[in-house]
Every structure is written in structure tokens, then in C-alpha cells.
Design an enzyme around this catalytic site. Structure first.
Site, PDB file in Angstrom:
ATOM      1  N   TYR A 157       0.852  -1.196   0.000  1.00  0.00           N
ATOM      2  CA  TYR A 157       0.000   0.000   0.000  1.00  0.00           C
ATOM      3  C   TYR A 157       0.883   1.240   0.000  1.00  0.00           C
ATOM      4  O   TYR A 157       1.839   1.326   0.749  1.00  0.00           O
ATOM      5  CB  TYR A 157      -0.923   0.012   1.214  1.00  0.00           C
ATOM      6  CG  TYR A 157      -1.872  -1.156   1.230  1.00  0.00           C
ATOM      7  CD1 TYR A 157      -2.621  -1.472   0.108  1.00  0.00           C
ATOM      8  CD2 TYR A 157      -1.993  -1.964   2.355  1.00  0.00           C
ATOM      9  CE1 TYR A 157      -3.480  -2.556   0.096  1.00  0.00           C
ATOM     10  CE2 TYR A 157      -2.855  -3.055   2.358  1.00  0.00           C
ATOM     11  CZ  TYR A 157      -3.599  -3.343   1.223  1.00  0.00           C
ATOM     12  OH  TYR A 157      -4.434  -4.423   1.227  1.00  0.00           O
ATOM     13  N   HIS A 207      -6.353   2.291  -0.879  1.00  0.00           N
ATOM     14  CA  HIS A 207      -6.235   2.237   0.580  1.00  0.00           C
ATOM     15  C   HIS A 207      -6.300   3.629   1.188  1.00  0.00           C
ATOM     16  O   HIS A 207      -5.583   3.924   2.145  1.00  0.00           O
ATOM     17  CB  HIS A 207      -4.952   1.512   0.999  1.00  0.00           C
ATOM     18  CG  HIS A 207      -5.182   0.435   2.019  1.00  0.00           C
ATOM     19  ND1 HIS A 207      -4.919   0.611   3.345  1.00  0.00           N
ATOM     20  CD2 HIS A 207      -5.669  -0.816   1.896  1.00  0.00           C
ATOM     21  CE1 HIS A 207      -5.226  -0.503   3.997  1.00  0.00           C
ATOM     22  NE2 HIS A 207      -5.698  -1.379   3.141  1.00  0.00           N
TER      23      HIS A 207
END
Ligand code: MG
Length: 399
Positions: A157, A207
Site C-alpha cells: 500500500y 487504501h
């Protein structure tokens, strides 16, 4: 004589990297019990305490058949509500009660909900890589195993690219560079699409790492590569920005793993601002609210894509699958790679074949737990590192 709740047991176990919380509701009928997932891995001990010290004394002796009443009373009994710790605690009991009801009826939870509309659920898996070439290799490896839906990330992420020029005395943390992220991910997704062709469904999860206006730009830029969905382009705190993305592109949007409160999803579904609901079933409070929001979403054309990484327990995955098989507007199910140990601790954990997740023929959720084996893998004490996320200048941001 009604069958009542005789005991509620919390089982904490960590067979892999995620700490899992399973609730076992034991009934007054000898041998009859149900299992539920209450896994909030980062705050696992708080959930366990909420169940043992608050829910259990409140629920002992109640009729196991009255799931709706128990759910509603549990939500308001503490007066303060809709938070992740308490929602997870309630979910553990709620899922276990559905499991018990299914066992009593000799039916799967899917049958209790209205029955199957499909034999198995499409799943998506995660392909990550240090470079775009490595991502392509991993996507191809999954495709060879029959997977048709694949999430592509590069460097985890937030990515790992670009320059990180930190100030003096910068504290420790999981640093990332949002500008480099946008540039690198776009290039990676374009490359993967070009290399693997149009047939495979690709997904990507931002995210909630970007500033809202950069998320709008990214959703526009990625549109030509035909993602199946773009996930968490925005944070729950920024949901009003979805209108701006919607107004500018047709990239399908998925949202919801962090949602706790019905206020968070009602507007997005009703105004048709998202395409997939991604709620974490235990985070929202169990099967009872998931059923309700799935029916609500169906009316507005939003499909389900329940959250299902490794910090959803195998019991939670079994619950996801029961909802997937029933819901007419199912989209896709996130899936992880269970270990042999996961299958040993949780007999009945669903099996994937050629990209489809299949149920077994057992009633209820169709899953059990080997408590003795689970006890050999106790939860470890540690402080999460990856959620200590920072911008290059050290500013703490959402992980
Ligand atoms: Mg996600």
C-alpha cells in the site's frame, strides 16, 4: 422449552500473521454450539474483553432463536454504539446464532437467507510485486491457476517509489510518497493490462492514501485500463468527494471495509455513487446487518464484494461465502491464501477451485474449530508497524 445461551467462549488464536478472534456460543442443548468471527486484529484483546465482560453477562439465558432481538438489544444496550470494537463483539455472537439456527434447521445459512442463486463465488486474489514486471509474472501465475479476478499492487500500500527526502530527526514509520504512488501505479496498471490482455479482471486498492483531489485525478487517469473496481479511492471521512469522481469518469468504485455506521453507506448507495460495497462483516456487526445492507444495495444496483483478506478469520470467510451464494447482486469475493494449518484448525474452511469458492454440504456456516490445535498458536503481543504511516515530511496519515 426454548434453547438458550448457556455460555459464550472467546477463542483467540494466531496461526499466521493475523491475530484472530472466534466466538463460540454454547447452548442449553448438549453438543449444539455456533461459531462467529469477531476479528479486529489490531485491537483483538479489547474485543475479547467486550464479549467476556459486557456481552456475555447480558446474553446468558436468552433464547437462541431470537437473533434479530439479540442483535438490536446488543447494539443499544451499551447506549454508545457503532464502533468497531463493539460491532465486532456483537458480530461474533450474531454469526454464531445464525450458525446455530442453521444447524437446528439442517440448512446452510445461505438457505436460511433465501437460498442459492449460484453454485460458487468468483474470488479475487492479491498480486503484488516490487516492479511492474514482477506484478505481471504474479498475475500470469494466478491466471494459470484459473483465477479471473486479480488485484494488482506494487510495493504494498502506498507503493515504494519516488524520493523520500525526510527532515532531520524524522521519526520511524512506514513512509510513502503520494505523487510517486500515482505515477508508478498508473504505469504499472497500464503495463499489466497491455501484457495480460483484456479478458482478466484487474482491481486496485488505493487504501485511502491520497488527498481527495488526487484520488479524483487517479480515477480518471486509470479509466482506459478498465479496472473491475478501484477500491478505497477515498477515506470514510471524505465520502462527499465521491460525487466528484462520479461526475468525471466511469471507473467502477468499491468502498466500505472501514464502515461501522449505517450513515456511512446509506448516502453512497442511495445516490449511486459507488458500485461495490466492501464491508467487513464482523466490523459492521455480523450477518444480520450485512443481510440488510445487501438487500438495500441491490435496490440501487450496488454489488457486494465483502472484505476478505487474512485478517478476516476462516469463520468470517465461511460467513462471507454464505452471503455470496445467496445475494442476487453479488460481485466478487476477496480471498486470501489459507495455509494447511488454517485448514487443520478450521475444518470446513471453504475451498477454491479454478477461481471459484465452493461451500460444503454442512448446515449453518459449515465450519468448525479444533480448539486444542488453535490453543497451540496463541496471539502474540506486538505493536503494528504498517499502520504507522507517514508522508515524506513525517506527517502521520491514514494507512
Ligand atoms: Mg481494501
Amino acid at each position: 422449552m426454548p434453547i438458550t445461551i448457556d455460555d459464550i467462549k472467546v477463542i483467540l488464536t494466531q496461526p499466521g500473521k493475523s491475530r484472530l478472534c472466534i466466538v463460540k456460543v454454547i447452548t442449553s442443548e448438549p453438543g449444539l454450539y455456533g461459531l462467529g468471527c469477531a476479528t479486529f486484529t489490531q485491537r483483538i484483546f479489547a474485543v475479547a474483553t467486550a464479549i467476556e465482560r459486557h456481552l456475555k453477562p447480558f446474553l446468558l439465558g436468552r433464547d437462541v432463536d431470537r437473533i434479530e432481538e439479540i442483535w438490536r438489544m446488543s447494539m443499544v444496550h451499551g447506549y454508545w454504539r457503532n464502533g468497531p470494537v463493539l460491532n465486532n463483539a456483537i458480530s461474533g455472537v450474531d454469526q454464531a446464532l445464525w450458525d446455530i439456527k442453521g444447524k437446528r434447521a439442517g440448512m446452510s445459512v445461505c438457505d436460511l437467507l433465501g437460498g442459492k442463486v449460484r453454485e460458487a463465488a468468483h474470488v479475487y486474489v492479491h498480486a503484488d510485486g516490487g516492479s511492474k514486471e514482477e506484478v505481471v509474472d504474479n498475475v500470469r501465475a494466478y491466471m494459470e491457476r484459473g483465477f479471473r479476478y486479480i488485484r494488482v499492487q506494487m510495493g504494498g500500500y502506498g507503493g515504494q517509489g519516488g524520493q523520500l527526502i525526510k527532515p532531520l530527526n524524522a521519526p520511524a514509520g512506514a513512509y510513502f510518497n503520494p505523487r510517486a504512488y500515482c505515477r508508478d501505479m498508473l504505469e504499472m496498471i497500464a503495463h499489466v493490462r497491455e501484457q495480460v490482455g483484456a479478458e482478466v479482471e484487474l482491481l486496485h486498492d488505493i487504501h485511502e492514501r491520497l488527498a481527495p483531489i488526487h484520488a479524483v485525478q487517479f480515477a480518471k487517469d486509470v479509466e482506459p485500463f478498465r479496472l473491475f473496481f478501484l477500491e478505497d479511492a477515498l477515506a470514510p471521512e471524505d465520502i462527499h468527494w465521491f460525487r466528484h469522481i462520479r461526475g468525471q469518469c466511469a471507473t467502477p468504485l468499491a468502498m466500505g471495509e472501514l464502515f461501522n455506521n449505517p450513515q456511512e453507506w446509506q448516502l453512497l448507495i442511495q445516490e449511486r455513487l459507488i458500485d461495490f460495497i466492501r464491508m467487513h462483516i464482523s466490523q459492521m456487526g455480523g450477518i444480520t446487518p450485512a443481510r440488510n445492507v445487501a438487500i438495500f444495495a441491490d435496490l440501487y444496483g450496488a454489488r457486494t464484494a465483502w472484505h476478505g483478506p487474512s485478517d478476516t478469520s476462516p469463520v468470517g470467510h465461511a460467513a462471507n461465502l454464505q452471503l455470496d451464494l445467496w445475494h442476487p447482486n453479488f460481485g466478487v469475493q476477496e480471498w486470501y491464501q489459507p495455509s494447511d494449518l488454517d485448514y487443520a484448525i478450521f475444518p470446513g474452511l471453504p475451498i477454491v477451485d479454478a477461481g471459484y469458492l465452493y461451500p460444503n454440504d454442512e448446515p449453518g456456516l459449515g465450519i468448525d474449530i479444533d480448539e486444542r490445535l488453535a490453543a497451540k498458536y496463541p496471539c502474540q503481543d506486538f505493536v503494528e508497524e504498517w499502520t504507522q504511516t507517514r508522508l515524506p515530511d513525517g506527517t502521520p496519515v491514514r494507512p
